[in-house]
Design an enzyme around this catalytic site. Structure first.
Site, PDB file in Angstrom:
ATOM      1  CG  HIS A 168      -2.134  -0.881   1.021  1.00  0.00           C
ATOM      2  ND1 HIS A 168      -3.431  -0.446   1.185  1.00  0.00           N
ATOM      3  CD2 HIS A 168      -2.241  -2.179   0.660  1.00  0.00           C
ATOM      4  CE1 HIS A 168      -4.276  -1.430   0.953  1.00  0.00           C
ATOM      5  NE2 HIS A 168      -3.566  -2.500   0.635  1.00  0.00           N
ATOM      6  CB  SER A 227       2.423   6.984   0.011  1.00  0.00           C
ATOM      7  OG  SER A 227       2.939   5.777  -0.511  1.00  0.00           O
ATOM      8  CG  HIS A 393      -3.251 -12.234  -1.846  1.00  0.00           C
ATOM      9  ND1 HIS A 393      -2.873 -11.750  -3.076  1.00  0.00           N
ATOM     10  CD2 HIS A 393      -3.770 -11.184  -1.162  1.00  0.00           C
ATOM     11  CE1 HIS A 393      -3.168 -10.464  -3.139  1.00  0.00           C
ATOM     12  NE2 HIS A 393      -3.709 -10.092  -1.999  1.00  0.00           N
TER      13      HIS A 393
END
EC number: 1.13.11.92
Length: 643
Positions: A168, A227, A393
């Site tokens: 992210h 960020s 994942h």
């Protein structure tokens, strides 16, 4: 005249190449300099024996240094045009801008929101093979979780959350407005949670460049600039700031604030879950604590200056934790412990650097604090191949094991289990509600005491095959997606090479048969069923999960080679880790804060003072917390020999 000397040498090298080097690399070596061809010969000879990770630590580091050099020379490919000449003065921007611009004085837009993903390997056109074999067949037969396989004590759910926290911060592809629909073939339809699903294509953008004609835009800033906490543009940044004393918004109870629609107010909230939110909360607290410390040290600092300095410090703390704590647990070997610490401190080590500062080159003192940044002649970006190897994942479990932190610690500081919470209750908007009920402290301890999933075949979470995706603002979309099938499709759509060509492009020996990839007989049988005998068709995601792993590595060697190149690049190309890593830019107190933070445990201790004393037994907050701490090794690390 010089050719009289070099031509015989080239002829000799050519003969050595033909006789000693895999035929697939003859062309690549012919384009190398004489020195690089010789260095490749050394690396390739070791690769054929498969022994680099068993070499004494010092020689293992030498191998990795040579390999990294080769990748810096031949695996950094620019996408898009590059401006010429100095474009901005670093002294005009002694801070991280909201959208990542003006970090590189020679290229204002390098690393900014909307800049191109780079490449490590030339794109391979797969437009005619997007459905060959069908992504839903690949996932159903080779990837979907049968029974949960974890990483033992090596890696916990905080570690799994951490890497999504980093994603992210770094990468997300811009989407097109056109939708694609995938439908499950009849042979697997009954086993697919979604019989069909729709999603937006990746937006393809002309580069204006003759070599790689189209590329994809990154809607996050690829710099290590925090960020994930601050956002990738001014609009998001303004939402998370209080504009008082440099601080970010957080509730009195220590939770992120939320919009009326239930989305969290944080830097990046798209496709998130409670584990990432917990880390975002922790680093908002860290930012605000830095602000307090800076203001105490210098009461004249205004809101804007406090924010800018605190962002620099917090971003550097995140980068340091990832480099010398998270990655060390991911690649749990003495060689990589030494290597990752060398990235930050150099071979001379922390004590020397703390006392004498950055001395000599990056080998001796690390990338951090170099006199000038180094991009190896290619504007900074993160790459398509980087995005591919970070498809992790399977690290996610099926449920969170919620622990009772009001009880007394059990053996090895383990808290009793209260209940299991399904992951579907921890993702998206529902996850935000659940986290508010649980609380950050209980969530951290629970994740710390639970092993995360292993990156292997048949371990991709089934619950991710029927997922509600988010818009960029964190709001939910109406069309559910099969994330596993989507990931297989995305690599093909973005022209990322398939597994064998991926390895060739990274100067790794390709496989010639399935037995080269894995010893698992069942896996070989199903690979043949899905791909036939053609190993060239193997999808890179499947190959990364199937590949035999180096002892101590939680990831494949193929993925590691991308890490080797890009982990260094994130530090050495960024002036805020190199030429501007100083007291003038960070302040004296800010630089001291970074230099005295060595681990995630240090950050947790600042904001949850009793937590690790009561509940953490392991050496790292990224390994399972009730594990015994690492034993002290009296042998100096460079002289150690792997078991």
């Amino acid at each position: 005249m010089w050719s009289i000397v070099t031509d015989p040498i080239k002829d000799l090298i050519s003969k050595v190449v033909k006789n000693s080097i895999h035929p697939d690399f003859h062309d690549a070596v012919s384009k190398m300099t004489i020195i690089d061809a010789f260095l490749f010969f050394i690396v390739h000879s070791i690769d054929k024996l498969g022994i680099w990770h068993r070499l004494p630590v010092f020689f293992g580091l030498l191998y990795l240094a040579i390999r990294r050099h080769l990748h810096q020379e031949y695996n950094l490919l620019n996408v898009g045009t590059t401006p010429v000449g100095i474009r901005s003065n670093p002294s005009d921007f002694p801070y991280r801008t909201a959208d990542g611009r003006y970090n590189d004085p020679f290229n204002d837009g390098a690393g900014s929101q909307g800049s191109f993903f780079g490449r490590n390997i030339l794109p391979v056109d797969q437009k005619n093979k997007l459905l060959k074999p069908d992504p839903m067949v690949v996932v159903t037969k080779l990837l979907e979780r049968k029974t949960y396989k974890d990483t033992g004590t090596q890696f916990n759910v905080i570690a799994a959350s951490w890497i999504q926290f980093m994603i992210h911060d770094w990468i997300d592809h811009m989407e097109d407005t056109k939708q694609v629909e995938l439908s499950a073939p009849s042979e697997v339809a009954s086993q697919c949670p979604l019989k069909s699903f729709k999603f937006f294509k990746t937006k393809e953008i002309p580069t204006g460049f003759y070599d790689i004609k189209t590329g994809h835009a990154n809607v996050r800033t690829p710099w290590w600039d925090g960020s994930v906490v601050y956002g990738s543009n001014e609009q998001v940044l303004n939402k998370v700031r209080t504009f008082k004393d440099g601080k970010l918004k957080i509730s009195k109870e220590g939770h992120l604030l939320h919009n009326e629609d239930g989305t969290a107010i944080s830097g990046d909230i798209r496709n998130s879950w409670a584990g990432v939110t917990t880390l975002q909360t922790l680093f908002v607290q860290e930012h605000n604590a830095v602000c307090d410390a800076l203001k105490k040290e210098n009461s004249d600092l205004e809101d804007e200056d406090l924010y800018r300095h605190a962002r620099l410090v917090t971003s550097a703390v995140i980068a340091k934790i990832h480099t010398i704590d998270w990655t060390v647990e991911l690649l749990k070997t003495d060689t990589l412990l030494a290597g990752m610490r060398a990235n930050w401190y150099g071979l001379l080590g922390k004590q020397f650097k703390d006392r004498f500062g950055h001395v000599g080159n990056s080998i001796l003192s690390g990338f951090v604090g170099m006199k000038r940044s180094e991009n190896h002649g290619v504007p900074y970006s993160l790459t398509e191949e980087f995005a591919t190897v970070y498809r992790m994942h399977p690290l996610l479990p099926d449920s969170l094991h919620l622990r009772d932190i009001s009880a007394s610690p059990g053996p090895n500081k383990s808290p009793p289990l209260i209940k299991e919470i399904p992951m579907n209750d921890l993702i998206g908007l529902q996850g935000e509600k659940t986290l508010l009920e649980i609380g950050n402290a209980k969530k951290l301890v629970s994740m710390g005491h639970q092993a995360c999933g292993a990156l292997e075949l048949w371990n991709y979470p089934s619950w991710l095959r029927n997922l509600v995706p988010h818009n960029i603002d964190g709001t939910e979309r109406s069309d559910h997606v099969d994330l596993a099938a989507l990931e297989v499709y995305r690599d093909r759509e973005r022209n990322v090479a398939r597994y064998n060509q991926f390895r060739r492009g990274l100067l790794l020996i390709p496989i010639s048969k399935w037995e080269d990839l894995t010893d698992d007989e069942e896996a070989i049988k199903v690979l043949e069923e899905v791909y036939g005998d053609d190993v060239e068709e193997l999808d890179v995601l499947v190959g990364l999960m199937a590949e035999k792993k180096i002892k101590g590595f939680a990831i494949s060697e193929t993925a590691f080679v991308i890490f080797l190149l890009m982990a260094s690049r994130r530090l050495e190309a960024d002036r805020f880790f190199t030429s501007n890593f100083n007291e003038e830019t960070y302040t004296k107190k800010g630089l001291e804060w970074v230099n005295t933070t060595e681990s995630l445990k240090d950050v947790i201790d600042r904001h949850h003072p009793e937590m690790t004393h009561k509940w953490l037994n392991s050496s790292s907050a990224f390994s399972v917390w009730d594990t015994s701490p690492n034993k002290h090794n009296h042998i100096p690390i460079y002289f150690r020999v792997p078991n």
